[in-house]
Write a protein that holds these residues in place. Structure first.
Motif, mmCIF file in Angstrom:
data_model
loop_
_atom_site.group_PDB
_atom_site.id
_atom_site.type_symbol
_atom_site.label_atom_id
_atom_site.label_comp_id
_atom_site.label_asym_id
_atom_site.label_seq_id
_atom_site.Cartn_x
_atom_site.Cartn_y
_atom_site.Cartn_z
ATOM 1 N N ALA A 20 0.839 -1.208 0.000
ATOM 2 C CA ALA A 20 0.000 0.000 0.000
ATOM 3 C C ALA A 20 0.875 1.260 0.000
ATOM 4 C CB ALA A 20 -0.935 -0.013 1.208
ATOM 5 N N ALA A 21 1.915 1.259 0.819
ATOM 6 C CA ALA A 21 2.798 2.428 0.893
ATOM 7 C C ALA A 21 3.559 2.616 -0.425
ATOM 8 C CB ALA A 21 3.777 2.265 2.051
ATOM 9 N N ALA A 22 3.951 1.507 -1.029
ATOM 10 C CA ALA A 22 4.658 1.589 -2.314
ATOM 11 C C ALA A 22 3.736 2.169 -3.390
ATOM 12 C CB ALA A 22 5.161 0.200 -2.718
ATOM 13 N N HIS A 23 2.486 1.725 -3.406
ATOM 14 C CA HIS A 23 1.523 2.257 -4.385
ATOM 15 C C HIS A 23 1.302 3.755 -4.176
ATOM 16 C CE1 HIS A 23 0.593 -1.538 -6.276
ATOM 17 N NE2 HIS A 23 0.215 -2.102 -5.148
ATOM 18 N N ASP A 24 1.193 4.176 -2.921
ATOM 19 C CA ASP A 24 1.010 5.609 -2.637
ATOM 20 C C ASP A 24 2.190 6.421 -3.168
ATOM 21 O OD1 ASP A 24 -1.356 5.151 -1.358
ATOM 22 O OD2 ASP A 24 -0.519 5.249 0.691
ATOM 23 N N TYR A 25 3.396 5.878 -2.953
ATOM 24 C CA TYR A 25 4.614 6.585 -3.377
ATOM 25 C C TYR A 25 4.615 6.755 -4.898
ATOM 26 C CZ TYR A 25 9.648 7.632 -3.689
ATOM 27 O OH TYR A 25 10.866 8.210 -3.942
ATOM 28 N N VAL A 26 4.245 5.685 -5.614
ATOM 29 C CA VAL A 26 4.202 5.763 -7.079
ATOM 30 C C VAL A 26 3.162 6.783 -7.519
ATOM 31 C CG1 VAL A 26 3.465 4.475 -9.134
ATOM 32 C CG2 VAL A 26 5.167 3.492 -7.583
ATOM 33 N N ARG A 27 2.000 6.793 -6.856
ATOM 34 C CA ARG A 27 0.971 7.779 -7.215
ATOM 35 C C ARG A 27 1.499 9.196 -7.011
ATOM 36 N NH1 ARG A 27 -2.886 3.827 -6.021
ATOM 37 N NH2 ARG A 27 -2.477 3.991 -3.793
ATOM 38 N N ALA A 28 2.262 9.407 -5.949
ATOM 39 C CA ALA A 28 2.789 10.746 -5.673
ATOM 40 C C ALA A 28 3.897 11.143 -6.646
ATOM 41 C CB ALA A 28 3.304 10.806 -4.233
ATOM 42 N N GLN A 29 4.738 10.179 -7.045
ATOM 43 C CA GLN A 29 5.896 10.503 -7.898
ATOM 44 C C GLN A 29 5.551 10.561 -9.380
ATOM 45 O OE1 GLN A 29 9.215 11.053 -6.780
ATOM 46 N NE2 GLN A 29 8.231 11.133 -4.777
ATOM 47 N N GLY A 30 4.629 9.704 -9.839
ATOM 48 C CA GLY A 30 4.311 9.634 -11.279
ATOM 49 C C GLY A 30 5.344 8.828 -12.038
ATOM 50 N N ALA A 31 5.129 8.733 -13.355
ATOM 51 C CA ALA A 31 6.020 7.947 -14.219
ATOM 52 C C ALA A 31 6.797 8.897 -15.137
ATOM 53 C CB ALA A 31 5.190 6.972 -15.052
ATOM 54 N N PRO A 32 7.901 8.447 -15.781
ATOM 55 C CA PRO A 32 8.525 7.130 -15.612
ATOM 56 C C PRO A 32 9.154 6.961 -14.229
ATOM 57 C CG PRO A 32 9.908 8.535 -17.000
ATOM 58 C CD PRO A 32 8.643 9.292 -16.746
ATOM 59 N N ILE A 33 9.181 5.725 -13.779
ATOM 60 C CA ILE A 33 9.718 5.416 -12.459
ATOM 61 C C ILE A 33 10.204 3.967 -12.485
ATOM 62 C CG2 ILE A 33 7.503 4.661 -11.478
ATOM 63 C CD1 ILE A 33 8.435 6.435 -8.947
ATOM 64 N N VAL A 34 11.154 3.636 -11.607
ATOM 65 C CA VAL A 34 11.800 2.325 -11.692
ATOM 66 C C VAL A 34 11.502 1.531 -10.419
ATOM 67 C CG1 VAL A 34 14.014 1.140 -11.998
ATOM 68 C CG2 VAL A 34 13.587 3.322 -13.158
ATOM 69 N N VAL A 35 11.058 0.273 -10.586
ATOM 70 C CA VAL A 35 10.721 -0.591 -9.444
ATOM 71 C C VAL A 35 11.690 -1.770 -9.444
ATOM 72 C CG1 VAL A 35 8.900 -1.935 -8.319
ATOM 73 C CG2 VAL A 35 8.294 0.066 -9.715
ATOM 74 N N LYS A 36 12.369 -1.967 -8.312
ATOM 75 C CA LYS A 36 13.380 -3.034 -8.230
ATOM 76 C C LYS A 36 13.109 -3.938 -7.037
ATOM 77 C CE LYS A 36 17.012 -0.170 -10.194
ATOM 78 N NZ LYS A 36 18.437 0.157 -10.189
ATOM 79 N N ALA A 37 13.251 -5.221 -7.252
ATOM 80 C CA ALA A 37 13.158 -6.171 -6.140
ATOM 81 C C ALA A 37 14.468 -6.130 -5.372
ATOM 82 C CB ALA A 37 12.913 -7.568 -6.675
ATOM 83 N N ASP A 38 14.409 -6.157 -4.032
ATOM 84 C CA ASP A 38 15.623 -6.192 -3.216
ATOM 85 C C ASP A 38 16.018 -7.650 -3.017
ATOM 86 O OD1 ASP A 38 17.678 -5.086 -1.634
ATOM 87 O OD2 ASP A 38 16.589 -5.670 0.165
ATOM 88 N N GLY A 39 17.027 -8.090 -3.747
ATOM 89 C CA GLY A 39 17.451 -9.486 -3.667
ATOM 90 C C GLY A 39 18.110 -9.867 -4.971
#
Ligand code: AMP
Ligand code: GLY
Length: 431
Positions: free
Chosen positions: A127-146
């Motif tokens: 939920a927090a990640a989705h909120d952050y994306v909504r606030a930042q907009g695109a383009p944006i980069v999502v990475k798995a930690d691992g």
């Protein structure tokens, strides 16, 4: 001296091929190796992957130096284990390898030491990640930690893609990311525009020697389209790394990283690979660190390296890298990866490979490095992984190296083979 290379890909074939050319090396063992290292002169496969078994072998066989190719054994602590056994090994400890194995660690480290990189935030809650994306907009980069073999990254051009990537990485995990302890986590980053380059150095924990520059092609399809892969081809040198950019990378990224790791009590010994994004003004920023040589960057770099690799690695394990200067072939090297049917999502195994150069063919300025190949019981060479071969050649220009690599590739066949036709386009047709 007998030496041991740990791994089974094209990078490890290139390491073994290069070490076997050292006048001081008698035998190179590759564990577990592949169908190419099985027949490389001076090289022998060793069917071991367990770290304790490797250490026992190294002791029993009096291995003078071990060098580790891939990230997984580094993250599992092979260097710590070998050192504890009094064995000489080149690579980072488990703690230092976190620069690669944990994107969150790497980002926080860069932040602490003022190393230029994209802004980021990390999340375990969707939920927090989705909120952050909504606030930042695109383009944006999502990475798995691992660890994800270069596949746990989604460069989202739209917010919908970013939302889907978050759900996948934090829940469904169709990319098969090996999560770090603490469970699934994503790092969300500012999108950086520019041109990428691979900047790899060897470090003894204090001093560094830069290798030649290189660039790879991460996307599966021509024109740098389609999903990310481990790398579909590479070339060296990288024209985007001008002398001025080179100096900035050393001053702003490499030196502070080595000094920072040392200051934090986890000196980085091994190959440090900074994946760079260089903007239109020539400003370099770090996309990621790897704690190892790149693949297929290693294939083109080692083809151009004129110095004795063994001497470099011995000096590095003795803290003497301030004494070393490397010599490079002035020509370009370019490597084209042939990948299996279904790569990167579901590579098929078992296809028979034909048309490789005969072992007694006249020497060419090139070499076919094997990655996902095995010699089956019937002695047929078959595919056994996603990236199958890296066909590598030298040429006076990027264009000639490319021409020669594709000539070498032309007779090679296996069902479903995929390769890009445009490797090196940025060097052949500079902007
Ligand atoms: P990584 O595994 O972190 O190297 O990411 C894989 C690829 O995704 C990189 O080689 C880039 O092409 C792209 N990428 C990663 N992070 C960014 C970023 N912040 N901005 C733009 N592209 C990125
Ligand atoms: N070619 C990219 C990598 O080795 O991570």
């Amino acid at each position: 001296m007998k030496v041991l290379v740990v791994g089974s890909g094209g990078r490890e074939h290139a390491l073994a091929w290069k070490l076997a050319r050292s006048p001081r090396v008698r035998t190179v063992f590759v564990a577990p190796g592949n169908g190419g290292t099985a027949i490389e002169p001076g090289v022998r496969n060793l069917p071991l992957t367990d770290l304790n078994a490797l250490a026992d072998f190294a002791r029993a066989e009096d291995i003078g130096l071990t060098v580790v190719g891939p990230e997984a054994p580094l993250a599992a602590g092979i260097v710590d284990l070998f050192r504890a056994c009094g064995l000489r090994i080149f690579g980072p400890t488990r703690a230092a390898a976190q620069l690669e194995s944990s994107k969150a660690f790497a980002k926080e480290f860069m932040h602490r030491h003022g190393i230029p990189t994209a802004r980021h935030a990390s999340f375990t809650e969707a939920a927090a990640a989705h909120d952050y994306v909504r606030a930042q907009g695109a383009p944006i980069v999502v990475k798995a930690d691992g660890l994800a073999a270069g596949k746990g990254v989604v460069v989202a051009m739209t917010v919908d893609e970013a939302h889907a990537a978050i759900d996948d990485m934090l829940a469904a995990n169709t990319l098969g990311v090996q999560h770090n302890s603490g469970g699934a986590r994503v790092v969300i980053e500012e999108f950086m525009a520019g041109e990428e380059a691979s900047f790899i150095v060897a470090s003894d924990g204090k001093h560094v020697v830069a290798l030649a520059t290189s660039q790879d092609h991460k996307r599966i399809f021509d024109g740098d389209r389609g999903p990310n892969t481990g790398g579909m081809g590479a070339y060296s040198p990288a024209p985007v790394v001008t002398p001025n950019v080179h100096a900035r990378v050393m001053r702003e990224i490499v030196d502070p990283t080595i000094a920072g790791m040392r200051a934090e009590g986890t000196p980085f010994t091994g190959f440090l690979y900074a994946g760079l994004m260089i903007d239109a003004q020539g400003r370099p920023r770090t996309v990621e660190f790897n704690a190892r040589l790149g693949d297929p960057e290693a294939e083109v770099l080692l083809m151009r390296m004129e110095s004795d690799l063994l001497e470099l690695l011995l000096a590095a394990t003795e803290g003497r890298l301030d004494d070393v200067e490397l010599r490079w072939d002035r020509r370009y090297a370019l490597g084209v990866v042939m990948a299996a049917h279904g790569y990167p999502s579901a590579p098929r195994k078992g296809d028979a490979i034909a048309g490789l150069p005969a072992p007694d063919a006249p020497p060419v300025d090139g070499h076919v490095f094997h990655a996902g190949t095995v010699r089956a019981d019937d002695a047929t060479l078959r595919t056994s992984g996603g990236r199958v071969l890296c066909v590598t050649a030298l040429g006076e220009s990027a264009r000639l190296a490319r021409q020669r690599a594709y000539e070498l590739l032309q007779p090679i066949e296996f069902d479903g083979a995929q390769w890009r036709r445009d490797i090196g386009h940025r060097a052949v047709e500079p902007r």
